[in-house]
Structures are given as structure tokens and as C-alpha cells.
Design a protein around this motif. Structure first.
Motif, short mmCIF file in Angstrom:
data_model
loop_
_atom_site.label_atom_id
_atom_site.label_comp_id
_atom_site.label_asym_id
_atom_site.label_seq_id
_atom_site.Cartn_x
_atom_site.Cartn_y
_atom_site.Cartn_z
N LEU A 154 0.80 -1.22 0.00
CA LEU A 154 0.00 0.00 0.00
C LEU A 154 0.84 1.27 0.00
N ALA A 155 1.87 1.32 0.83
CA ALA A 155 2.67 2.55 0.92
C ALA A 155 3.37 2.86 -0.40
N ARG A 156 3.89 1.84 -1.06
CA ARG A 156 4.53 2.06 -2.36
C ARG A 156 3.51 2.52 -3.40
N ARG A 157 2.31 1.98 -3.33
CA ARG A 157 1.28 2.41 -4.28
C ARG A 157 0.91 3.87 -4.06
N LEU A 158 0.84 4.29 -2.80
CA LEU A 158 0.60 5.71 -2.53
C LEU A 158 1.73 6.57 -3.08
N LEU A 159 2.94 6.10 -2.90
CA LEU A 159 4.10 6.84 -3.41
C LEU A 159 4.03 6.98 -4.93
N GLY A 160 3.53 5.95 -5.59
CA GLY A 160 3.35 6.02 -7.04
C GLY A 160 2.32 7.05 -7.45
N THR A 174 -6.22 3.02 2.31
CA THR A 174 -6.73 2.36 1.11
C THR A 174 -7.67 3.29 0.36
N ALA A 175 -8.51 4.03 1.12
CA ALA A 175 -9.40 5.00 0.47
C ALA A 175 -8.60 6.11 -0.20
N ALA A 176 -7.50 6.51 0.46
CA ALA A 176 -6.66 7.56 -0.12
C ALA A 176 -5.99 7.11 -1.40
N LEU A 177 -5.77 5.81 -1.53
CA LEU A 177 -5.20 5.30 -2.77
C LEU A 177 -6.16 5.52 -3.93
N GLU A 178 -7.46 5.41 -3.66
CA GLU A 178 -8.47 5.66 -4.69
C GLU A 178 -8.75 7.15 -4.87
N GLN A 179 -8.52 7.93 -3.81
CA GLN A 179 -8.75 9.38 -3.86
C GLN A 179 -7.49 10.10 -3.36
N PRO A 180 -6.44 10.15 -4.16
CA PRO A 180 -5.17 10.72 -3.68
C PRO A 180 -5.29 12.15 -3.17
N GLN A 181 -6.32 12.90 -3.64
CA GLN A 181 -6.43 14.28 -3.20
C GLN A 181 -6.65 14.39 -1.70
N LEU A 182 -7.14 13.30 -1.07
CA LEU A 182 -7.30 13.31 0.39
C LEU A 182 -5.98 13.67 1.07
#
Length: 660
Positions: free
Chosen positions: A548-554, A634-642
Motif C-alpha cells: 500500500l505505501a509504495r502504491r501511494l508513493l506512485g 486504502t481509500a486515499a489510494l483511490e482518492q489521492p487528493q485526500l
């Protein structure tokens, strides 16, 4: 006393009601305007400037007005404000006072050597009594700051002023403060009816009066409802007006609607308001569209009489002269444009004009200059202009431009065609050298690896991560603007594909850039293929299970704490245990902030609905666990603007409050 040099026009006898003096341009112009306004009992020029109605077109007054301190500025301010008269002007660098007055009888212009002469002339025109002008030059700087909205900066000057100047500035500051607080009675300030009406109804243009800015705002208003037929009907109705403001509005609106009646609007505007360059500029465009070089040249000459330092007008006049067959005139106008502001269109045009005149050395210099400054992608138009001449001797110059924009195959064709028709031409040896050089050109393409957010990760990525290929291209010649295709293949076929349009300026020999992100969903070994400009490069890519953390970084997300610093460094997020680290860091920050959340009403209230109905956000922050934080991330991964728009604590609280 020095004498009045120029004074044009007849006595109006306008009286004092609702006239405006706007701030003068130039050294001392703000203080002079204030003294003039006080002299004839007009409102504060600062307040007058700050309350001038806005335009319905987003670009503002500057889009239709080259010089607000000239005759066109006086007229448009007069019409927009519905004032009885408007005075604008400037103080020149050598101290002369240029004034433009507009009233019911039309424009008047005068030039003076002394402020008192200007004050006496204005008083005579508007029917004010003759009395001395009280000019406070010290006020110029503070008034400039007030016009910029810097009330505090203006107030700092109070201590340095004489008592009389201080009292006058205090009044100005009080008026501006009242204006910014939206509390003043504009009519009580002496402002004309068009200004009062605009600010009373600017949120409901349909309620505006049929004066001032009302007709123009009403014409544009249907656009906000996407009612193009109504907007067109109102724009056409404005064509019956004699006001420059209405005709300019009609022209801009019809242009925006792509309605052919804009040509009629341009003609009406030049006839009714020849002092506005907008009408002449648009009429020149209409003439070019109609293939009428004579009318285009005439319109541009009129525009340049009003705005002689406009490089666009000189550039376009050069082209009009070329279409008229006046090559020396075309060169002269284009050279004037380049002296004012070098631009690729004028430089390409000069290359063409010198090529037509068989002045090969100057053609070479101008075409090369155009290529060097072309950041607008004008080369295709220059190539089209060369082709339209149908002269085979100009094929050399087509090859010259094509070669230097990376279009090697087309350049070869142009050079070859030129040599076939003109083997003994003075430029033939250069064409042969160019063909030989093109054969020696080698282009190299290198896939440098992949990037995950700010990190270089080489050729090992994780599943579900948005990674960006990093590509470098270089050549012995020049690189073209062209698409880059990236494919990731497994034995079963293509699993990821990306396409980037690479746009390059001329004379580019190398570039390195990140391409559009790719995502691979399954672990394994893959083959990456990149294609650009006839070149191809391949590399092996290893994909491991991601987290998850790497996906957020992406997604370019590096979560922040309340202080605005990252909770974890990108390298920590990308580590194998990055997700666990991130969950722990967010959890700690959220729990630490819970007591403060209790003091925020919206976070202390019980939630009315959702999975946590009856609990407050503050309670949930205090009792949060790793599972809840993981759900949030996980929600932030779908909505990065959060997490891109705020810190992790406030994002977590907002997510809880909106959770359904």
C-alpha cells in the motif's frame, strides 16, 4: 507661467455631477489625479479606479484596451460608468501632461506644461469655479499602494507627511477600508450611476440597468446557462448600438460563439470607435481570412497609428505587404517587429522573404534565428508558406527546416528534389553536404529505468504501482516531435501500454524525460519495449508483490504530519515494511491530535449517520486502531487528493466525517 500648448474641442458646460478623474499614469500621476478631482469636486480617483465595473469576459479590460490612459480608455470608462464625463491621462517622462476627456460631445485632448493649466482647463470644461490647485506630490507613493490594495503600506507613510497631506491620505485610507469591507454607500461617495448599478446587481446581471455595463453583461449572461442562441441574439442586438463598449462586447461574444457575424461587429466597431485597436486588429484577421491583403494592410496601419510599438501588428503587416507583392515593405515591417520583440513568426517570415529575394545569407540567418527562438511550434506554418510559393528553388529551405526539426526522411526528399531541379544552384553544394550528413546521423535510445514517485527504482517494481519509465534519446543530428510507445509484455501478450506525445523545439539533439505511468498487476518477469522516431529499445522488468505505501508513493503521495513535514521519507515508504511503518506513523499522529479535535465543534459532535453513527470524530481518533487507519489509507489510494491537499491527520478526520 508656461503656456498651454495644445487644447482641442469645444466647451461642454457639463456641470459637476458624477464625473470621474481616474489615476494618471507616470511619475506623480496618482497625486495629480487626486488634486484634479478635489479641484472639481469629483470622487476620489483611487475609489473610482477600484470600483470600475468588471468585464464579463475573463481577460478583463486589458483584452480590449491597449492604453487605459489614452482616448480609448476615457471612452470605455465613460460608457461603463455612465458618468457625465471621464478624465484620464499620463505624466510623460519629461514632465508633460497628456489629458483625455470624454463626455456627451465626444473626446477632447489637451497637452499642458503645468498642472494648474490642466486644472483650469478641466474646470472650464466641466463648469467648475476657478481656484488654485492643491497638489501634494508626497501622496503619489501611498496612493499607488492603495491602488494595489496595500492599505497598511499606505498608512506607514502618514508619519512622513505634512498635516494637510496626512489628513487627505487618512480620508483616502478610510474610504478604501470601507470599500474593502463592502460597506460604503457608492452613491454617497459621488460615484456615477453605472458604477452604483453594477455593484448593486453584479451577482444578478439580468437586473442591471440598460446603461453602463448592463447591456454587455446581459448579453454574456446566457453563456453561464449554456444558452448559446440567447447569447447570440443579445450579441446581435448590441450591433445596433453606437457605444464602443457594446460593440466590443458583441465582437468578443460573437467570436466566442464562433459566429460569422463577428466580422460585421469588427466593421461596426472600427466605424463607431476608430480609437480602439481591437476593431482594427479583428478587421485585419477578417481580411486575411477573406484573402483581402489590401484591407488587412489598411486595418493594420490604422492599428499601428494607435499602438506603434505592437510587434504583432508589425508582424502581420509584414505578411500583408508580402501578399500585396511588396517584398521590400514586407521585410521592413517584419524587421520592425523583430526589433520590438523577436518572435518566431516574424523571423520565419523574414527567412521566406529573403529566400524569395535570393539573399541566401540573410535567409540562412533569419531561418536559423527563427528555429532558435521557436517555442510556439511555428515551423509547420513556415513550411506551408514555403510550399505555397510552388517554387522549386525553395525546396532547399524546406529541407533546411525539416532537417533541423528532426524530420530526416522528409528533409532528404526536399534536398533531393531541389538538386534534381537546380543542380547548379548556388545552394546545391550545401544541399549535397546536408544529404551526406543525414546519412551519417545515428540516434540512440536508452531506457534508464523506472521511477516510483521521487525514487529511482531501476527495473524492479511492485504490483499495482504507478511507475514512470525514464527514457533518454540523443542523436548526431536533430530529434523530432513524435509519439513514444511503451509496451510491457509477458509470454501471454501485452499487459501494460503507454503513449506519450513528445513535443520538442527545433534544433533538439537530446532529451530525457519521465513518461506516462504504467501499472503491472501480477508478479513475474516481463519485457519492456520502447519505440520512438524509428528507434527501438528493450529491457527486462522484474515485478514483485507491492504494498500500500509504495502504491501511494506512485500516486505522488508522501503523507504529512500536522506540522507539514513528511511522516516518513520516500525511501521508508518504499521499504518492504513501508506500509506497517506508515500505518503506525499515521495512527500515532491521529491519536496525538484527538484532544485538540475535542475542541472543534464539528469533530466533537456525534456523527448523524454512517458506520460510526453516534460517535464523534474526536472519539474515533482517540480510539483508532491500525485496521481503521489502513482502511483510510486504502481509500486515499483511490482518492489521492485526500492526502495531496492536506496533512494526514486532517485528512483522516475529514474522511471519518464523510464516511457513509
Amino acid at each position: 507661467m508656461r503656456r498651454l500648448l495644445i487644447a482641442l474641442g469645444a466647451f461642454w458646460g457639463l456641470g459637476l455631477a458624477a464625473g470621474l478623474v481616474l489615476p494618471f499614469d507616470g511619475p506623480g500621476g496618482r497625486a495629480l489625479a487626486l488634486a484634479l478631482a478635489d479641484r472639481v469636486g469629483a470622487p476620489s480617483p483611487t475609489i473610482a479606479q477600484l470600483t470600475l465595473p468588471d468585464t464579463p469576459w475573463p481577460q478583463g479590460w486589458g483584452y480590449v484596451l491597449d492604453d487605459p490612459h489614452g482616448p480609448a480608455g476615457a471612452r470605455l470608462a465613460y460608457e461603463a460608468s455612465a458618468a457625465d464625463w471621464v478624465l484620464v491621462g499620463r505624466v510623460t517622462a519629461d514632465g508633460w501632461l497628456d489629458a483625455h476627456l470624454y463626455g456627451p460631445a465626444g473626446p477632447e485632448r489637451a497637452r499642458f506644461s503645468e498642472p494648474q493649466l490642466l486644472a483650469d482647463w478641466l474646470a472650464l470644461k466641466v463648469g467648475a469655479e476657478r481656484r488654485p490647485l492643491i497638489l501634494e506630490p508626497q501622496l503619489d507613493g501611498p496612493l499607488s499602494r492603495l491602488l494595489d490594495g496595500d492599505v497598511e503600506g499606505a498608512a506607514r507613510a502618514l508619519a512622513e507627511l505634512t498635516p494637510r497631506a496626512r489628513a487627505r491620505l487618512e480620508a483616502e485610507i478610510a474610504a478604501v477600508k470601507g470599500l474593502f469591507a463592502h460597506g460604503p454607500d457608492l452613491a454617497a461617495l459621488g460615484l456615477p450611476p453605472g458604477v452604483v448599478d453594477y455593484w448593486a446587481h453584479h451577482k444578478d446581471p439580468e437586473a442591471m440597468a440598460d446603461a453602463g455595463m448592463g447591456p454587455v453583461w446581459k448579453a454574456f449572461f446566457p453563456i453561464t446557462r449554456d444558452d448559446r442562441p440567447a447569447a447570440r441574439e443579445r450579441a446581435l442586438a448590441l450591433l445596433g448600438s453606437d457605444r464602443a463598449l457594446d460593440l466590443a462586447g458583441a465582437l468578443l461574444l460573437l467570436r466566442a460563439l464562433d459566429d460569422p457575424a463577428w466580422v460585421q461587429a469588427a466593421r461596426r466597431l472600427t466605424a463607431a470607435a476608430p480609437e480602439l485597436t481591437l476593431g482594427w486588429e479583428e478587421l485585419s484577421f477578417a481580411a486575411f481570412d477573406a484573402g483581402d491583403a489590401d484591407e488587412a494592410a489598411y486595418a493594420l496601419e490604422r492599428a499601428l497609428a494607435l499602438d506603434p510599438e505592437n510587434d504583432l501588428y508589425w508582424t502581420n503587416l509584414g505578411w500583408a505587404r508580402y501578399l500585396q507583392g511588396d517584398l521590400p515593405g514586407a521585410i521592413a515591417a517584419s524587421l520592425r517587429a523583430m526589433r520590438l520583440a523577436p518572435n518566431p513568426t516574424a523571423a520565419y517570415n523574414l527567412g521566406l522573404f529573403y529566400a524569395l529575394a535570393r539573399d541566401h545569407e540573410r535567409a540562412f540567418d533569419r531561418y536559423l534565428e527563427a528555429l532558435r527562438i521557436d517555442d510556439e511550434g511555428v515551423t509547420p506554418m513556415a513550411l506551408e508558406d514555403l510550399a505555397k510559393t510552388h517554387r522549386t528553388d525553395l525546396l532547399y529551405w524546406q529541407g533546411f527546416l525539416l532537417e533541423r526539426t528532426g524530420r530526416a526522411d522528409e528533409a532528404r526528399q526536399a534536398y533531393t528534389g531541389f538538386l534534381a531541379e537546380h543542380p547548379d544552384h548556388p545552394l546545391a553544394p550545401l544541399a549535397r553536404e546536408a544529404l551526406a550528413a543525414l546519412e551519417r546521423v545515428r540516434t540512440r535510445l536508452e531506457l534508464l529505468g523506472f521511477r516510483l514517485g521521487p525514487l529511482d527504482v531501476g527495473f524492479e517494481i511492485g504490483t499495482g504501482e504507478a511507475v514512470r519509465p525514464l527514457l533518454r534519446a540523443e542523436t548526431d543530428g536533430y530529434l523530432p516531435s513524435a509519439p513514444v510507445e511503451v509496451e510491457v509484455r509477458s509470454d501471454a501478450g501485452v499487459v501494460a501500454h503507454g503513449r506519450d506525445e513528445v513535443t520538442l523545439p527545433p534544433l533538439t539533439s537530446d532529451w530525457t524525460r519521465e513518461l506516462a505511468p504504467l501499472t503491472v498487476s501480477e508478479p513475474g518477469r516481463y519485457r519492456v519495449t520502447v519505440r520512438y522516431a524509428g528507434q527501438r529499445v528493450e529491457a527486462e522488468l522484474r515485478v514483485r508483490p507491492g504494498h500500500l505505501a509504495r502504491r501511494l508513493l506512485g500516486q505522488e503521495v508522501v503523507p504529512l504530519g500536522l506540522g507539514g513535514t513528511p511522516l516518513l521519507a520516500p525511501e521508508e515508504l518504499a521499504a518492504p515494511d513501508g506500509t506497517d511503518r506508515l500505518v503506525a506513523a499515521v495512527l500515532e499522529a491521529v491519536r496525538a491530535a484527538a484532544p485538540n479535535a475535542e475542541r472543534v465543534e464539528r469533530f466533537a459532535k456525534p456523527l448523524p449517520a454512517g458506520p460510526f453513527q453516534g460517535k464523534s470524530v474526536a472519539q474515533l481518533m482517540a480510539t483508532a486502531d491500525a485496521g481503521l487507519v489502513r482502511r483510510f489509507l486504502t481509500a486515499a489510494l483511490e482518492q489521492p487528493q485526500l492526502l495531496l491537499e492536506q496533512d494526514a491527520v486532517n485528512a483522516f478526520a475529514a474522511w471519518l466525517a464523510e464516511l457513509r
